[in-house]
Scaffold this motif. Sequence first.
Motif, PDB file in Angstrom:
ATOM      1  N   GLY A 166       0.674  -1.107   0.232  1.00 13.05           N
ATOM      2  CA  GLY A 166       0.041  -0.024   0.092  1.00 13.05           C
ATOM      3  C   GLY A 166       0.949   1.249  -0.045  1.00 13.05           C
ATOM      4  O   GLY A 166       2.072   1.183  -0.174  1.00 13.05           O
ATOM      5  N   ASP A 167       0.035   2.316   0.439  1.00 14.41           N
ATOM      6  CA  ASP A 167       1.089   3.451   0.483  1.00 14.41           C
ATOM      7  C   ASP A 167       1.844   3.640   1.593  1.00 14.41           C
ATOM      8  O   ASP A 167       1.134   3.527   2.713  1.00 14.41           O
ATOM      9  N   ARG A 168       2.948   3.681   1.612  1.00 15.11           N
ATOM     10  CA  ARG A 168       4.001   3.751   2.585  1.00 15.11           C
ATOM     11  C   ARG A 168       3.987   4.876   3.676  1.00 15.11           C
ATOM     12  O   ARG A 168       4.140   4.875   4.674  1.00 15.11           O
ATOM     13  N   ARG A 169       3.290   5.734   2.998  1.00 14.87           N
ATOM     14  CA  ARG A 169       2.960   7.070   3.978  1.00 14.87           C
ATOM     15  C   ARG A 169       2.142   6.534   5.041  1.00 14.87           C
ATOM     16  O   ARG A 169       2.002   7.348   5.992  1.00 14.87           O
ATOM     17  N   GLU A 170       1.293   5.670   4.899  1.00 20.06           N
ATOM     18  CA  GLU A 170       0.313   5.225   5.763  1.00 20.06           C
ATOM     19  C   GLU A 170       0.828   4.700   7.139  1.00 20.06           C
ATOM     20  O   GLU A 170       0.358   4.634   8.209  1.00 20.06           O
ATOM     21  N   LEU A 171       2.298   4.220   7.045  1.00 24.92           N
ATOM     22  CA  LEU A 171       2.972   3.641   8.070  1.00 24.92           C
ATOM     23  C   LEU A 171       4.086   4.857   8.572  1.00 24.92           C
ATOM     24  O   LEU A 171       4.909   4.471   9.446  1.00 24.92           O
ATOM     25  N   MET A 172       3.980   5.831   8.200  1.00 28.96           N
ATOM     26  CA  MET A 172       4.915   7.072   8.666  1.00 28.96           C
ATOM     27  C   MET A 172       5.009   7.152  10.111  1.00 28.96           C
ATOM     28  O   MET A 172       6.071   7.213  10.753  1.00 28.96           O
ATOM     29  N   ASP A 173       3.818   7.020  10.866  1.00 21.73           N
ATOM     30  CA  ASP A 173       4.224   6.839  12.330  1.00 21.73           C
ATOM     31  C   ASP A 173       4.961   5.930  12.858  1.00 21.73           C
ATOM     32  O   ASP A 173       5.959   6.204  13.807  1.00 21.73           O
ATOM     33  N   LEU A 174       4.873   4.641  12.290  1.00 22.86           N
ATOM     34  CA  LEU A 174       6.096   3.503  12.549  1.00 22.86           C
ATOM     35  C   LEU A 174       7.157   3.948  12.257  1.00 22.86           C
ATOM     36  O   LEU A 174       8.304   3.817  13.242  1.00 22.86           O
ATOM     37  N   PHE A 175       7.241   4.330  10.795  1.00 25.97           N
ATOM     38  CA  PHE A 175       8.793   4.623  10.409  1.00 25.97           C
ATOM     39  C   PHE A 175       9.318   5.842  11.709  1.00 25.97           C
ATOM     40  O   PHE A 175      10.635   5.559  11.706  1.00 25.97           O
ATOM     41  N   LEU A 176       8.636   6.620  11.737  1.00 22.66           N
ATOM     42  CA  LEU A 176       9.251   7.840  12.907  1.00 22.66           C
ATOM     43  C   LEU A 176       9.579   7.303  13.973  1.00 22.66           C
ATOM     44  O   LEU A 176      10.336   7.999  14.727  1.00 22.66           O
ATOM     45  N   LEU A 177       9.148   6.094  14.608  1.00 24.07           N
ATOM     46  CA  LEU A 177       9.674   5.709  15.989  1.00 24.07           C
ATOM     47  C   LEU A 177      10.914   5.239  15.771  1.00 24.07           C
ATOM     48  O   LEU A 177      11.698   5.317  16.656  1.00 24.07           O
ATOM     49  N   ALA A 178      11.463   4.716  14.520  1.00 17.13           N
ATOM     50  CA  ALA A 178      12.872   4.345  14.444  1.00 17.13           C
ATOM     51  C   ALA A 178      13.778   5.592  13.877  1.00 17.13           C
ATOM     52  O   ALA A 178      14.925   5.455  14.012  1.00 17.13           O
ATOM     53  N   ASP A 179      13.187   6.759  13.161  1.00 19.74           N
ATOM     54  CA  ASP A 179      14.054   7.285  12.618  1.00 19.74           C
ATOM     55  C   ASP A 179      13.258   8.949  12.868  1.00 19.74           C
ATOM     56  O   ASP A 179      12.193   8.972  12.032  1.00 19.74           O
ATOM     57  N   GLU A 180      13.472   9.707  13.640  1.00 19.70           N
ATOM     58  CA  GLU A 180      12.505  10.755  14.260  1.00 19.70           C
ATOM     59  C   GLU A 180      12.259  11.790  13.372  1.00 19.70           C
ATOM     60  O   GLU A 180      11.601  12.835  13.627  1.00 19.70           O
ATOM     61  N   GLN A 181      13.262  11.882  12.204  1.00 19.76           N
ATOM     62  CA  GLN A 181      13.249  13.178  11.384  1.00 19.76           C
ATOM     63  C   GLN A 181      12.523  12.602  10.104  1.00 19.76           C
ATOM     64  O   GLN A 181      13.060  11.868   9.376  1.00 19.76           O
ATOM     65  N   GLU A 182      11.267  13.181   9.836  1.00 19.84           N
ATOM     66  CA  GLU A 182      10.600  12.747   8.561  1.00 19.84           C
ATOM     67  C   GLU A 182      11.281  13.119   7.306  1.00 19.84           C
ATOM     68  O   GLU A 182      11.316  12.205   6.422  1.00 19.84           O
ATOM     69  N   GLU A 183      12.180  14.209   6.988  1.00 20.95           N
ATOM     70  CA  GLU A 183      12.819  14.269   6.169  1.00 20.95           C
ATOM     71  C   GLU A 183      13.997  13.108   5.757  1.00 20.95           C
ATOM     72  O   GLU A 183      14.248  12.809   4.725  1.00 20.95           O
ATOM     73  N   MET A 184      14.387  12.697   6.749  1.00 24.62           N
ATOM     74  CA  MET A 184      15.262  11.557   6.762  1.00 24.62           C
ATOM     75  C   MET A 184      14.546  10.165   5.997  1.00 24.62           C
ATOM     76  O   MET A 184      15.321   9.376   5.299  1.00 24.62           O
ATOM     77  N   VAL A 185      13.389  10.000   6.589  1.00 23.31           N
ATOM     78  CA  VAL A 185      12.671   8.828   6.295  1.00 23.31           C
ATOM     79  C   VAL A 185      12.351   8.954   4.793  1.00 23.31           C
ATOM     80  O   VAL A 185      12.403   7.953   3.985  1.00 23.31           O
ATOM     81  N   LEU A 186      11.879  10.069   4.323  1.00 23.36           N
ATOM     82  CA  LEU A 186      11.447  10.413   2.962  1.00 23.36           C
ATOM     83  C   LEU A 186      12.768   9.961   2.072  1.00 23.36           C
ATOM     84  O   LEU A 186      12.498   9.759   1.146  1.00 23.36           O
ATOM     85  N   ARG A 187      13.888  10.123   2.451  1.00 30.90           N
ATOM     86  CA  ARG A 187      15.318   9.861   1.624  1.00 30.90           C
ATOM     87  C   ARG A 187      15.108   8.335   1.125  1.00 30.90           C
ATOM     88  O   ARG A 187      15.588   7.755   0.074  1.00 30.90           O
ATOM     89  N   TYR A 188      14.514   7.519   2.088  1.00 34.38           N
ATOM     90  CA  TYR A 188      14.544   6.078   1.768  1.00 34.38           C
ATOM     91  C   TYR A 188      13.010   5.341   1.406  1.00 34.38           C
ATOM     92  O   TYR A 188      12.970   4.298   1.233  1.00 34.38           O
ATOM     93  N   LEU A 189      12.213   6.146   1.795  1.00 35.26           N
ATOM     94  CA  LEU A 189      10.827   5.674   1.856  1.00 35.26           C
ATOM     95  C   LEU A 189      10.405   4.778   0.626  1.00 35.26           C
ATOM     96  O   LEU A 189       9.597   3.840   0.698  1.00 35.26           O
TER      97      LEU A 189
END
Length: 149
Positions: A8-31
Amino acid sequence: MEIREFTGDRRELMDLFLLADEQEEMVLRYLDCGRVFVLEDSGEIRAECLVTDEGSGVLEIKNIAVKPQYQGKSYGKALLEFLIRMFSKGFSVIQVGTGDSPLTIPFYEKCGFVRHHVVKDYFIENYDHPIIEAGVQLKDMVYLRRELK
């Protein structure tokens, strides 16, 4: 408990991704890279993991997280064991980069990972604010590896 690839749309999991990597800009680099797997239990996603093919037989865990209320219940370990089984034929090594934290390093070491190399000042140079974990400011990125047989 079921582990499956998330399509699905990976952005739906952003809250989970941010638990491991707290800066959204960094998550977006590999999302949008690699593959995402989720662990579901009782019809609820409780953990996620994003992995990438780094070439030369190396699989890298870019992000792995378990919802706080389910931490300590072996969901993270189950995800790692799933990845090891799934990718052991196509890859020779699985690696992860993480902060030098007493919360994360022991988890990976218990799962058979060993320290491989360090990227000095990674968190200072790449994040717009200090990253604090277990009362300690993270500075260096520690890479751990496990051989896949």
